[in-house]
Design an enzyme around this catalytic site. Structure first.
Site, PDB file in Angstrom:
ATOM      1  CB  THR A  93      -0.950   0.011   1.215  1.00  0.00           C
ATOM      2  OG1 THR A  93      -1.772   1.175   1.167  1.00  0.00           O
ATOM      3  CG2 THR A  93      -0.197  -0.013   2.534  1.00  0.00           C
ATOM      4  CG  HIS A 149       5.246 -11.593  16.739  1.00  0.00           C
ATOM      5  ND1 HIS A 149       6.186 -12.544  16.408  1.00  0.00           N
ATOM      6  CD2 HIS A 149       5.886 -10.701  17.550  1.00  0.00           C
ATOM      7  CE1 HIS A 149       7.334 -12.247  16.997  1.00  0.00           C
ATOM      8  NE2 HIS A 149       7.178 -11.131  17.687  1.00  0.00           N
TER       9      HIS A 149
END
Length: 401
Positions: A320, A372
């Site tokens: 993006t 994560h």
């Protein structure tokens, strides 16, 4: 001959849609393949066209109504061109102050926003109020009603700011479009369901900028007018980095980690209807020209509302670019089920220390948000450093080192 107008067949991932806009009203002439209605889904806006020359006999689903796949939404009379613009004629026959001069689509907007039809200038036939008239009225701040008392006011008081009527403090309540609601839902879910973390770095854009400056004219001439931008360099750099760090290119499906043996990179495109992420397929096999021409096509079709569901299905990684709007730094949000997203930002000249000397260099901050649960911090940092190194030495992308 009567024909049923049906909603398109939706993919399995789309349960239903919403009637967004009727471009043609009952009795209005239609040409074959002319757009008659937009249907908004969670991902794209689908267009339904007239099957033949004729008129819409009856609308079964109004604007805002929910429709299912292949559901009948209207009745169409083929070849009935003689009854063209019947609603306009009915509206024209009404007195200027009569509510009947308001078309169905315009009336819906007026009711939803609590507007006074008598204050809206009509540009339709014989002063009829169209949907566009209402939209223009609202875009201009809906100030026409408040301006009505002005002729009766004394000239000396007209300029007094303390006497501004309360009606000038305009508020407008507009329901979320289905696409905007879906974007909001997915972004919130991404933050709630993922262990999202962001790592940052910066890249010296001077090598890429010099390479682009040197070859942009030849590139454009060689590739039939395709312009060489920065996004293609980022896509190719990300592709090489994804091959080195497959966890960043993976996705999570329940308790399974799905590793993809290909690179399908989504490129976020801002449109009037909201943020869309069309996907570049098999970027490892694409040239810089392929990337640039495909992205240009995505942007054009996105602005025109022509992006299809197939364009946005899948994707293993997303890029993006907030820099086109002036963003210096941001934290991009994951695009589930992907496990990482790269954020580009504004190129800004800054003083940098180079070999003990201060140089002014065009620098860009990069941000990598990652899940994560799937990606360790070491992998995320190394992935971002790999992109930085490739961009600061573009020849490495050609040599794959």
């Amino acid at each position: 001959m009567s024909i049923e107008i049906k909603a398109p067949t939706f993919p399995e991932s789309v349960a239903d849609g919403t009637i967004a806009t009727w471009h043609k009203q009952p009795g209005e002439a239609c040409s074959a393949d002319e757009l008659i209605v937009d249907i908004e889904t969670d991902k794209v806006v689908l267009e339904v066209v007239a099957p033949e020359d004729g008129v819409i006999a009856e609308v079964l689903k109004g604007e805002g109504d929910t429709v299912l796949s292949d559901e009948v939404i209207a009745k169409f009379e083929a070849g009935a061109a003689g009854s063209a613009a019947a609603p306009a004629a009915e509206e024209a026959a009404a007195p200027a102050g009569d509510a009947d001069k308001v078309g169905p689509a315009a009336r819906k907007l007026i009711d939803e926003n609590g507007l006074d039809a008598s204050q809206i200038p009509g540009t339709g036939k014989n002063g009829g109020i169209t949907k566009e008239d209402v939209q223009n009225f609202m875009k201009n701040g809906a100030k026409a009603p408040a301006a009505a008392p002005a002729p009766a006011a004394a000239p000396a008081k007209a300029a007094a700011p303390v006497n501004v009527p309360a009606g000038e403090r305009v508020e407008k309540r507009v329901p979320m479009t289905r696409l905007r609601a879906t974007i909001a839902k997915r972004l919130v879910e991404a933050q709630q369901n993922a262990a999202m973390l962001t790592t940052y770095n910066e890249v010296n854009m001077k090598p890429v900028m010099e390479l682009r400056k040197q070859y942009k004219d030849l590139f454009e001439k060689t590739h039939n007018g395709t312009r060489l931008g920065f996004m293609s360099f980022f896509v190719k750099a990300a592709t090489e980095a994804l091959k080195k760090f497959p966890a960043v290119n993976a996705s999570i499906d329940g308790n399974d980690m799905v590793y993809h043996g290909y690179q399908d990179i989504g490129v976020a495109v801002s449109t009037d209807r909201g943020l869309m992420v069309p996907v570049l397929r098999d970027t490892d096999a694409m040239t810089l020209a392929d990337v640039e021409s495909t992205i240009a096509d995505f942007g054009a079709r996105g602005r025109e509302g022509k992006l299809g569901m197939d364009d946005m299905q899948g994707g293993t990684f997303t890029i993006t670019n907030g820099g086109v709007f002036g963003s210096l730094m941001s934290t991009p949000i994951l695009n589930p089920p992907q496990t990482a997203i790269l954020g580009m930002h504004k190129i800004q000249e800054r003083p940098m220390a180079v070999n003990g000397q201060v140089e002014i260099l065009p620098m860009m901050y990069l941000a990598l948000s990652y899940d994560h649960r799937m990606i360790d911090g070491k992998e995320a940092v190394q992935f971002l450093v790999t992109i930085k190194n490739l961009l600061e030495d573009p020849a490495r992308m050609l040599l794959e080192v």
